[in-house]
Design a protein around this motif. Sequence first.
Motif, PDB file in Angstrom:
ATOM      1  N   TYR A  92       0.840  -1.195   0.000  1.00  0.00           N
ATOM      2  CA  TYR A  92       0.000   0.000   0.000  1.00  0.00           C
ATOM      3  C   TYR A  92       0.876   1.247   0.000  1.00  0.00           C
ATOM      4  O   TYR A  92       2.062   1.211   0.343  1.00  0.00           O
ATOM      5  N   GLY A  93       0.272   2.364  -0.399  1.00  0.00           N
ATOM      6  CA  GLY A  93       0.929   3.665  -0.345  1.00  0.00           C
ATOM      7  C   GLY A  93      -0.134   4.748  -0.287  1.00  0.00           C
ATOM      8  O   GLY A  93      -1.154   4.654  -0.977  1.00  0.00           O
ATOM      9  N   VAL A  94       0.075   5.759   0.566  1.00  0.00           N
ATOM     10  CA  VAL A  94      -0.905   6.837   0.720  1.00  0.00           C
ATOM     11  C   VAL A  94      -0.203   8.188   0.637  1.00  0.00           C
ATOM     12  O   VAL A  94       1.013   8.291   0.795  1.00  0.00           O
ATOM     13  N   GLU A 121      -1.391  -6.581  10.385  1.00  0.00           N
ATOM     14  CA  GLU A 121      -0.382  -6.055  11.292  1.00  0.00           C
ATOM     15  C   GLU A 121      -0.565  -4.549  11.356  1.00  0.00           C
ATOM     16  O   GLU A 121      -1.273  -3.972  10.524  1.00  0.00           O
ATOM     17  N   PRO A 122       0.032  -3.858  12.358  1.00  0.00           N
ATOM     18  CA  PRO A 122      -0.147  -2.408  12.454  1.00  0.00           C
ATOM     19  C   PRO A 122       0.345  -1.702  11.190  1.00  0.00           C
ATOM     20  O   PRO A 122       1.384  -2.059  10.631  1.00  0.00           O
ATOM     21  N   VAL A 123      -0.417  -0.704  10.740  1.00  0.00           N
ATOM     22  CA  VAL A 123      -0.047   0.062   9.552  1.00  0.00           C
ATOM     23  C   VAL A 123      -0.034   1.548   9.896  1.00  0.00           C
ATOM     24  O   VAL A 123      -0.788   2.006  10.754  1.00  0.00           O
ATOM     25  N   GLN A 124       0.849   2.284   9.236  1.00  0.00           N
ATOM     26  CA  GLN A 124       0.969   3.730   9.393  1.00  0.00           C
ATOM     27  C   GLN A 124       1.032   4.362   8.007  1.00  0.00           C
ATOM     28  O   GLN A 124       1.300   3.678   7.021  1.00  0.00           O
ATOM     29  N   CYS A 143       5.192  -2.906   2.048  1.00  0.00           N
ATOM     30  CA  CYS A 143       4.655  -4.231   1.747  1.00  0.00           C
ATOM     31  C   CYS A 143       4.868  -5.156   2.943  1.00  0.00           C
ATOM     32  O   CYS A 143       5.821  -4.990   3.706  1.00  0.00           O
ATOM     33  N   PHE A 144       3.985  -6.142   3.086  1.00  0.00           N
ATOM     34  CA  PHE A 144       4.115  -7.177   4.102  1.00  0.00           C
ATOM     35  C   PHE A 144       3.355  -8.395   3.597  1.00  0.00           C
ATOM     36  O   PHE A 144       2.703  -8.346   2.550  1.00  0.00           O
ATOM     37  N   THR A 145       3.447  -9.517   4.316  1.00  0.00           N
ATOM     38  CA  THR A 145       2.813 -10.750   3.859  1.00  0.00           C
ATOM     39  C   THR A 145       1.683 -11.158   4.793  1.00  0.00           C
ATOM     40  O   THR A 145       1.634 -10.754   5.958  1.00  0.00           O
TER      41      THR A 145
END
Length: 212
Positions: A73-75, A88-91, A97-99
């Motif tokens: 993702y990207g914002v 998992e925690p996202v900011q 990227c993660f799995t």
Amino acid sequence: MQAWLKAGWALVGLGVAYLAVSLFLRDQGPGPRARPAQKPKAPAAPVQGPVRIVQFYGMPGAVARGERVTICYGVENAQSVRLDPPVEPVQPHWNRCFTAAPEATTTYTLTAEGAGGSRAAASFTIQVMPPAPKILFVELSGKQLRRGEPLTVCYGVEHAVSVRLEPLGMDLKPVAKDCVRVYPPRTLKFRLIARSADGRQDREEFTVTVEP
């Protein structure tokens, strides 16, 4: 007498001069005053555009149960982000990227919130299929036989709904361990085929020589 007149005219002259100076000062108004010190202005806050999701995807789009996928993702201009269901925690991040290992077909949704209550959301779905069928082992009583001798085939499979032994056209049990006895009429190339409910298959090939 003349001295008195001179003194009188002198006084009149002084009065006229005083009056002229007074009128001049009145017309000019009060002199300049010192301005109070001004507080320095705070720097203007940077102008932010609307919150935007620049990328959000998962790959591959279809996996077998137990396999992992990569989520990226990207914002932009976001103060917070949320992933549902959580992995998992996202900011807020431009590119991360993660799995994950979904147990069933799952739709992931990313929600980003920016200043002033602006919001953006995006979703994608990962298809999760049952595990692929797998032949665990194949064991033979021998690879060279005389005509009329039996051949014992032991095998084991998992995640299969059917097992077939070709070219004899025999349907076998889809179990973790079993043995069958056959009588090859001639030299044959056998195929043990395990199939899943969605049509995927695993196969094992072996050749048995039959001597006259």
